[in-house]
Design a protein around this motif. Structure first.
Motif, PDB file in Angstrom:
ATOM      1  N   MET A   1       0.678  -1.160  -0.145  1.00  0.00           N
ATOM      2  CA  MET A   1      -0.084  -0.177   0.065  1.00  0.00           C
ATOM      3  C   MET A   1       0.650   1.284  -0.096  1.00  0.00           C
ATOM      4  N   GLY A   2       2.100   1.081   0.412  1.00  0.00           N
ATOM      5  CA  GLY A   2       3.059   2.445   0.581  1.00  0.00           C
ATOM      6  C   GLY A   2       2.610   3.216   1.719  1.00  0.00           C
ATOM      7  N   MET A   3       3.432   4.288   1.927  1.00  0.00           N
ATOM      8  CA  MET A   3       3.289   5.233   3.157  1.00  0.00           C
ATOM      9  C   MET A   3       2.044   5.716   3.246  1.00  0.00           C
ATOM     10  N   SER A   4       1.438   5.939   4.335  1.00  0.00           N
ATOM     11  CA  SER A   4       0.318   6.449   4.719  1.00  0.00           C
ATOM     12  C   SER A   4       0.139   8.164   4.343  1.00  0.00           C
ATOM     13  N   VAL A   5      -0.835   8.638   4.312  1.00  0.00           N
ATOM     14  CA  VAL A   5      -0.862  10.096   3.859  1.00  0.00           C
ATOM     15  C   VAL A   5      -0.166  10.805   4.969  1.00  0.00           C
ATOM     16  N   GLY A   6      -0.537  10.629   6.164  1.00  0.00           N
ATOM     17  CA  GLY A   6       0.134  11.262   7.112  1.00  0.00           C
ATOM     18  C   GLY A   6       1.437  11.262   7.455  1.00  0.00           C
ATOM     19  N   ARG A   7       1.857   9.754   7.404  1.00  0.00           N
ATOM     20  CA  ARG A   7       3.473   9.764   7.435  1.00  0.00           C
ATOM     21  C   ARG A   7       4.117  10.400   6.537  1.00  0.00           C
ATOM     22  N   ARG A   8       3.405  10.263   5.128  1.00  0.00           N
ATOM     23  CA  ARG A   8       4.475  10.851   3.971  1.00  0.00           C
ATOM     24  C   ARG A   8       4.518  12.458   4.159  1.00  0.00           C
ATOM     25  N   TRP A   9       3.249  12.731   4.487  1.00  0.00           N
ATOM     26  CA  TRP A   9       3.354  14.562   4.493  1.00  0.00           C
ATOM     27  C   TRP A   9       3.965  15.042   6.005  1.00  0.00           C
ATOM     28  N   ARG A  10       4.144  14.289   6.914  1.00  0.00           N
ATOM     29  CA  ARG A  10       5.003  14.448   7.996  1.00  0.00           C
ATOM     30  C   ARG A  10       6.386  14.547   7.854  1.00  0.00           C
ATOM     31  N   ARG A  11       6.890  13.439   6.760  1.00  0.00           N
ATOM     32  CA  ARG A  11       8.300  13.454   6.475  1.00  0.00           C
ATOM     33  C   ARG A  11       8.641  14.594   5.323  1.00  0.00           C
ATOM     34  N   TRP A  12       7.611  15.082   4.747  1.00  0.00           N
ATOM     35  CA  TRP A  12       7.688  16.443   4.026  1.00  0.00           C
ATOM     36  C   TRP A  12       7.921  17.421   4.723  1.00  0.00           C
ATOM     37  N   VAL A  13       7.036  17.623   5.987  1.00  0.00           N
ATOM     38  CA  VAL A  13       7.268  18.687   6.691  1.00  0.00           C
ATOM     39  C   VAL A  13       8.697  18.839   7.464  1.00  0.00           C
ATOM     40  N   VAL A  14       8.999  17.612   7.977  1.00  0.00           N
ATOM     41  CA  VAL A  14      10.577  17.505   8.558  1.00  0.00           C
ATOM     42  C   VAL A  14      11.501  17.787   7.334  1.00  0.00           C
ATOM     43  N   ALA A  15      11.399  17.105   6.132  1.00  0.00           N
ATOM     44  CA  ALA A  15      12.512  17.283   5.338  1.00  0.00           C
ATOM     45  C   ALA A  15      12.455  18.651   4.596  1.00  0.00           C
ATOM     46  N   GLY A  16      11.120  19.123   4.193  1.00  0.00           N
ATOM     47  CA  GLY A  16      11.178  20.337   3.469  1.00  0.00           C
ATOM     48  C   GLY A  16      10.733  21.716   4.128  1.00  0.00           C
ATOM     49  N   MET A  17       9.963  21.491   5.041  1.00  0.00           N
ATOM     50  CA  MET A  17       9.248  22.588   5.719  1.00  0.00           C
ATOM     51  C   MET A  17       9.923  22.853   7.056  1.00  0.00           C
ATOM     52  N   LEU A  18      10.849  22.061   7.330  1.00  0.00           N
ATOM     53  CA  LEU A  18      11.400  22.423   8.919  1.00  0.00           C
ATOM     54  C   LEU A  18      12.033  23.690   9.018  1.00  0.00           C
ATOM     55  N   PRO A  19      12.662  24.376   8.058  1.00  0.00           N
ATOM     56  CA  PRO A  19      13.244  25.716   8.270  1.00  0.00           C
ATOM     57  C   PRO A  19      12.012  26.552   8.339  1.00  0.00           C
TER      58      PRO A  19
ATOM     59  N   GLN B   1      -5.905  15.253   0.407  1.00  0.00           N
ATOM     60  CA  GLN B   1      -5.554  13.724   0.252  1.00  0.00           C
ATOM     61  C   GLN B   1      -6.425  12.841   1.205  1.00  0.00           C
ATOM     62  N   LEU B   2      -6.882  13.689   2.404  1.00  0.00           N
ATOM     63  CA  LEU B   2      -7.537  12.827   3.374  1.00  0.00           C
ATOM     64  C   LEU B   2      -9.146  13.196   2.969  1.00  0.00           C
TER      65      LEU B   2
ATOM     66  N   GLY C   1      -1.109  16.170   7.730  1.00  0.00           N
ATOM     67  CA  GLY C   1      -2.056  15.129   7.921  1.00  0.00           C
ATOM     68  C   GLY C   1      -2.312  14.801   9.622  1.00  0.00           C
ATOM     69  N   GLU C   2      -1.643  15.794  10.227  1.00  0.00           N
ATOM     70  CA  GLU C   2      -1.920  15.638  11.653  1.00  0.00           C
ATOM     71  C   GLU C   2      -3.275  15.910  12.317  1.00  0.00           C
ATOM     72  N   LYS C   3      -3.924  16.760  11.340  1.00  0.00           N
ATOM     73  CA  LYS C   3      -5.201  17.299  11.379  1.00  0.00           C
ATOM     74  C   LYS C   3      -5.877  17.182  10.052  1.00  0.00           C
ATOM     75  N   THR C   4      -7.109  17.045   9.934  1.00  0.00           N
ATOM     76  CA  THR C   4      -7.903  16.910   8.706  1.00  0.00           C
ATOM     77  C   THR C   4      -8.184  18.155   8.341  1.00  0.00           C
ATOM     78  N   LEU C   5      -8.499  19.083   9.102  1.00  0.00           N
ATOM     79  CA  LEU C   5      -9.221  20.424   8.528  1.00  0.00           C
ATOM     80  C   LEU C   5      -9.123  21.392   9.538  1.00  0.00           C
ATOM     81  N   ALA C   6      -8.795  22.718   8.912  1.00  0.00           N
ATOM     82  CA  ALA C   6      -8.667  24.037  10.033  1.00  0.00           C
ATOM     83  C   ALA C   6      -9.760  24.881   9.598  1.00  0.00           C
ATOM     84  N   PHE C   7     -10.558  25.252  10.508  1.00  0.00           N
ATOM     85  CA  PHE C   7     -11.686  26.336  10.374  1.00  0.00           C
ATOM     86  C   PHE C   7     -11.688  27.644  11.097  1.00  0.00           C
ATOM     87  N   GLY C   8     -12.354  28.534  10.804  1.00  0.00           N
ATOM     88  CA  GLY C   8     -11.945  29.972  11.367  1.00  0.00           C
ATOM     89  C   GLY C   8     -11.010  30.534  10.677  1.00  0.00           C
ATOM     90  N   ILE C   9     -10.449  30.168   9.625  1.00  0.00           N
ATOM     91  CA  ILE C   9      -9.332  30.700   8.954  1.00  0.00           C
ATOM     92  C   ILE C   9      -9.487  31.732   7.693  1.00  0.00           C
TER      93      ILE C   9
END
Length: 370
Positions: free
Chosen positions: A1-19, A176-177, A249-257
């Motif tokens: 099945m491959g990497m889950s959405v949450g895990r895949r985007w968590r890796r993206w945050v760590v690798a690409g968005m950390l700074p 994606q979710l 993928g830590e949360k599914t939606l943000a409201f009040g934005i």
């Protein structure tokens, strides 16, 4: 099945968005007092329209650097600061905090007789009225800021003027979710399928958000807030980082934005899996004006006055309101892509000074006084 959405985007945050995430987190949780970063804003000649503006520009240049305290999103703050410097040759030092800590910091400095900020921009009308009554802030009139003459009375307050608008009824999901069935109404946020999956601003620290929940209570009733209390919502100190949680993928939606909460993420990761552009929940259309005021006894009050004067121009309005796709405070200025204000729009700007008993009642309904 491959990497889950949450895990895949968590890796993206760590690798690409950390700074970026680290920088934004620092800006949201503590003073980010740094010179503004580079901006791609267009170059426009600063040609004064009157002798009063010419005199104001000369005074501001003599005062040196302008200190800006603000709770607007970091990307917009940096863009404004850089364009102002490009136009007038006056550096702007940006200190970015969320509303509650910003007011606390300014108040402590003013009480000590050492105000740092020359200009303050925050969605907190009562703070500016209080600062004016205590002599911390200047009255905002056309004598102080020439371009106030073209500002509707609706956006002229005690100790401040409105320089921008912002809605609090926006929503973004992780695309994606959630591929279908995203909420379109405030009531749909109470569906059990969203329990534990939502993030929004914390009304305990942001006065205008408390006013938002008061407005929703008036429109939808106590039972609505009680249902929200059962949804295990994450009450975040800033929705800039809340939107990043949705992308990860830590949360599914943000409201009040509004769009400004999403812009910092999209500027660095245009393919992030969040709704673009954001949607707006019905039937309650809520929002506010961003207040701007000038210190009476800081290092460069003239620089603060000039900064607000520039914000009340076509270019200033496009830069301030364009990021959030919000209507301009100046009737003659149109913001491309800004959804029109509806006849049912609830302006929260003058509804923020909520009595303690009412605040307690609202927070109790939301389950936040436990």
């Amino acid at each position: 099945m491959g990497m889950s959405v949450g895990r895949r985007w968590r890796r993206w945050v760590v690798a690409g968005m950390l700074p970026v995430a680290a920088a934004v987190l620092a800006a949201c949780s503590q003073a980010a007092s740094t010179p503004a970063a580079s901006s791609a804003a267009p170059s426009v000649s600063a040609t004064p329209d009157s002798a009063a503006e010419q005199a104001l520009i000369a005074q501001a240049k003599q005062g040196g650097k302008v200190q800006l305290y603000t709770s607007v999103d970091p990307t917009t703050a940096a863009t404004l600061a850089n364009q102002f410097q490009q136009l007038y040759g006056i550096p702007v030092q940006v200190t970015r905090l969320v509303s509650g800590p910003l007011v606390a910091r300014y108040t402590a400095e003013a009480q000590a007789g050492k105000p740092v900020a020359d200009v303050v921009i925050a969605a907190n009308e009562p703070f500016f009225a209080d600062g004016l009554s205590k002599g911390w802030l200047l009255p905002m009139t056309s004598a102080q800021v020439p371009n106030i003459a073209q500002l509707p009375k609706t956006f002229q307050y005690d100790g401040s003027v409105g320089v921008g608008t912002s809605r609090l009824s926006g929503l973004a999901v992780n695309t994606q979710l959630v591929t279908s069935g995203a909420p379109t109404t405030w009531q749909q946020l109470t569906d059990a399928k969203w329990k534990g999956k939502m993030v929004t601003d914390d009304p305990r620290t942001i006065p205008v958000v408390l006013a938002q929940w008061q407005a929703l209570d008036k429109k939808l009733g106590d039972s609505y807030l009680q249902k929200i209390a059962q949804q295990d919502v994450e009450w975040a100190p800033s929705l800039v980082t809340g939107v990043q949680e949705v992308a990860a993928g830590e949360k599914t939606l943000a409201f009040g934005i509004n769009q400004g909460h999403v812009s910092p993420l999209i500027s660095t990761a245009p393919n992030a899996p969040v709704t673009q552009p954001i949607t707006y929940l019905k039937p309650v259309d809520v929002g506010f004006a961003w207040n701007a005021g000038v210190s009476a006894h800081s290092g460069n009050p003239a620089g603060g006055r000039l900064f607000i004067n520039w914000l009340l121009t076509d270019q200033g309005q496009q830069l301030f309101n364009g990021a959030t796709l919000s209507p301009s405070v100046l009737p003659a200025v149109t913001i491309p892509g800004a959804p029109p204000i509806t006849k049912d729009f609830v302006d929260l700007t003058t509804n923020e000074n909520i009595p303690t008993t009412e605040e307690t009642r609202i927070l109790n309904l939301l389950g936040l006084n436990k």
